[in-house]
Design an enzyme around this catalytic site. Sequence first.
Site, PDB file in Angstrom:
ATOM      1  N   ALA A  18       0.872  -1.179   0.000  1.00  0.00           N
ATOM      2  CA  ALA A  18       0.000   0.000   0.000  1.00  0.00           C
ATOM      3  C   ALA A  18       0.905   1.225   0.000  1.00  0.00           C
ATOM      4  CB  ALA A  18      -0.895  -0.014   1.223  1.00  0.00           C
ATOM      5  N   GLY A  35       0.420  -4.939   0.710  1.00  0.00           N
ATOM      6  CA  GLY A  35      -0.756  -4.997  -0.168  1.00  0.00           C
ATOM      7  C   GLY A  35      -0.473  -5.745  -1.462  1.00  0.00           C
ATOM      8  N   GLU A  88      -0.938  -9.262  -0.586  1.00  0.00           N
ATOM      9  CA  GLU A  88      -2.390  -9.435  -0.344  1.00  0.00           C
ATOM     10  C   GLU A  88      -3.155  -9.516  -1.671  1.00  0.00           C
ATOM     11  OE1 GLU A  88      -2.242  -6.102   2.375  1.00  0.00           O
ATOM     12  OE2 GLU A  88      -3.042  -7.360   3.982  1.00  0.00           O
ATOM     13  N   GLU A 129       4.363  -5.011   7.352  1.00  0.00           N
ATOM     14  CA  GLU A 129       3.629  -3.915   7.998  1.00  0.00           C
ATOM     15  C   GLU A 129       4.076  -3.616   9.420  1.00  0.00           C
ATOM     16  OE1 GLU A 129       2.271  -6.266   6.142  1.00  0.00           O
ATOM     17  OE2 GLU A 129       0.793  -5.381   4.787  1.00  0.00           O
TER      18      GLU A 129
HETATM   19  N1  COA Z   1       4.591   3.157  -0.728  1.00  0.00           N
HETATM   20  C1  COA Z   1       4.993   4.308  -1.279  1.00  0.00           C
HETATM   21  N2  COA Z   1       6.144   4.443  -1.957  1.00  0.00           N
HETATM   22  C2  COA Z   1       6.921   3.349  -2.086  1.00  0.00           C
HETATM   23  C3  COA Z   1       6.555   2.092  -1.550  1.00  0.00           C
HETATM   24  C4  COA Z   1       5.320   2.034  -0.845  1.00  0.00           C
HETATM   25  N3  COA Z   1       4.879   0.885  -0.304  1.00  0.00           N
HETATM   26  N4  COA Z   1       7.534   1.213  -1.808  1.00  0.00           N
HETATM   27  C5  COA Z   1       8.459   1.874  -2.519  1.00  0.00           C
HETATM   28  N5  COA Z   1       8.097   3.159  -2.690  1.00  0.00           N
HETATM   29  C6  COA Z   1       8.811   4.216  -3.395  1.00  0.00           C
HETATM   30  C7  COA Z   1      10.019   4.707  -2.619  1.00  0.00           C
HETATM   31  O1  COA Z   1       9.608   5.655  -1.651  1.00  0.00           O
HETATM   32  C8  COA Z   1      10.848   5.308  -3.702  1.00  0.00           C
HETATM   33  O2  COA Z   1      10.291   6.551  -4.083  1.00  0.00           O
HETATM   34  P1  COA Z   1      11.250   7.849  -4.255  1.00  0.00           P
HETATM   35  O3  COA Z   1      12.170   7.470  -5.379  1.00  0.00           O
HETATM   36  O4  COA Z   1      10.287   8.934  -4.608  1.00  0.00           O
HETATM   37  O5  COA Z   1      11.972   8.013  -2.953  1.00  0.00           O
HETATM   38  C9  COA Z   1      10.611   4.365  -4.880  1.00  0.00           C
HETATM   39  O6  COA Z   1       9.377   3.695  -4.581  1.00  0.00           O
HETATM   40  C10 COA Z   1      11.680   3.299  -5.033  1.00  0.00           C
HETATM   41  O7  COA Z   1      11.818   2.600  -3.809  1.00  0.00           O
HETATM   42  P2  COA Z   1      13.194   2.466  -2.999  1.00  0.00           P
HETATM   43  O8  COA Z   1      12.886   2.232  -1.570  1.00  0.00           O
HETATM   44  O9  COA Z   1      14.117   3.572  -3.351  1.00  0.00           O
HETATM   45  O10 COA Z   1      13.767   1.117  -3.660  1.00  0.00           O
HETATM   46  P3  COA Z   1      14.790   0.093  -2.990  1.00  0.00           P
HETATM   47  O11 COA Z   1      15.226  -0.812  -4.076  1.00  0.00           O
HETATM   48  O12 COA Z   1      15.817   0.801  -2.214  1.00  0.00           O
HETATM   49  O13 COA Z   1      13.887  -0.756  -1.946  1.00  0.00           O
HETATM   50  C11 COA Z   1      11.955  -1.939  -1.200  1.00  0.00           C
HETATM   51  C12 COA Z   1      12.838  -1.573  -2.400  1.00  0.00           C
HETATM   52  C13 COA Z   1      10.723  -2.676  -1.757  1.00  0.00           C
HETATM   53  C14 COA Z   1      12.714  -2.859  -0.247  1.00  0.00           C
HETATM   54  C15 COA Z   1      11.527  -0.670  -0.458  1.00  0.00           C
HETATM   55  O14 COA Z   1      10.998   0.247  -1.393  1.00  0.00           O
HETATM   56  C16 COA Z   1      10.475  -0.874   0.606  1.00  0.00           C
HETATM   57  O15 COA Z   1      10.800  -1.387   1.667  1.00  0.00           O
HETATM   58  N6  COA Z   1       9.225  -0.475   0.343  1.00  0.00           N
HETATM   59  C17 COA Z   1       8.146  -0.520   1.297  1.00  0.00           C
HETATM   60  C18 COA Z   1       7.654  -1.927   1.478  1.00  0.00           C
HETATM   61  C19 COA Z   1       6.562  -1.956   2.513  1.00  0.00           C
HETATM   62  O16 COA Z   1       6.763  -1.727   3.689  1.00  0.00           O
HETATM   63  N7  COA Z   1       5.340  -2.277   2.068  1.00  0.00           N
HETATM   64  C20 COA Z   1       4.205  -2.417   2.938  1.00  0.00           C
HETATM   65  C21 COA Z   1       3.420  -1.152   2.983  1.00  0.00           C
HETATM   66  S1  COA Z   1       2.029  -1.315   4.069  1.00  0.00           S
END
Ligand code: COA
Length: 261
Positions: free
Chosen positions: A67, A112, A115, A135
């Site tokens: 999400a 999400g 999910e 989460e």
């Molecule tokens: N919501 C909003 N933005 C997200 C996102 C999310 N769930 N997951 C990734 N993004 C965005 C990042 O903020 C970043 O945006 P920016 O370039 O404007 O800063 C872009 O997507 C790329 O992600 P980034 O974190 O730089 O890539 P990475 O390769 O370093 O890491 C992940 C990849 C998937 C490990 C990391 O993005 C992450 O942990 N995301 C969240 C996962 C999460 O907790 N999901 C559950 C949400 S309830």
Amino acid sequence: MNGSTRVLYGTKNGIARITISRPEKLNALDRQTVQEIDRVVASAGQDPSVGVLIITGAGEKAFVAGADIGELASQTPVEGTAYARAGQAVLDRLERLGKPSIAAINGYALGGGLELAMACTLRVAAESAKLGQPEVALGIIPGYGGTQRLARLVGAGRALEMILTGEPIDAREALRIGLLNRVVPAAELLPAAEALARTILTRGPVALRYALQAVHEGLQTTLNEGLSMEAALFGLCCATEDMREGTRAFVEKRKPAFKGR
Ligand code: COA
């Protein structure tokens, strides 16, 4: 195309392809994306030419990274509950569509994203995929069905390990615990999902619908009630042209031509 900006939609040879396309945010599900998914899933449900849905993510890195955390961060308790309920309803409609759906998981399927994949009927993933419910690292719990569908798919023990640690697992481990149906090299992901879809498309559409209903509703009831429902749906199949065609084709040693009636 269908006027959507975050979700691409197309149909070909009985398969509807839905691509979550917000690659700059790793296809994270903001409100608009969830609404667009709902809309295209409904279109696929209503389109008689569509037998199977394939849902995937744009780009090579992510299926859906969860999400949208930016949106989540500002929720009040009342909004948070409504937000979870609205997302759950969209995934519920996908699960109950009456047509099989296949998640083609091309990278991160987190929160999400996992999910969404779990609301699909089947899950095929690239070897590089990572799946998790992270989460708790944000101080929240899964809200789009993760606590319920993950435990039903892999058992409470493994589900709780994933949910309480928040650590993602790789595709091989996900296959081992039954969270995935197939794992293939990244280049073969969509062909593998389409091959699976094509096999399903050769089967009787009414039978597919009743089989989905029997399994999904059966999981929510007692064994006795489930068996009774199964027998009633089996009886309904016996009233279909498809049943007559399927059994006749077997006897005549030819492929059945199902009409979905
Ligand atoms: N919501 C909003 N933005 C997200 C996102 C999310 N769930 N997951 C990734 N993004 C965005 C990042 O903020 C970043 O945006 P920016 O370039 O404007 O800063 C872009 O997507 C790329 O992600 P980034 O974190 O730089 O890539 P990475 O390769 O370093 O890491 C992940 C990849 C998937 C490990 C990391 O993005 C992450 O942990 N995301 C969240 C996962 C999460 O907790 N999901 C559950 C949400 S309830």
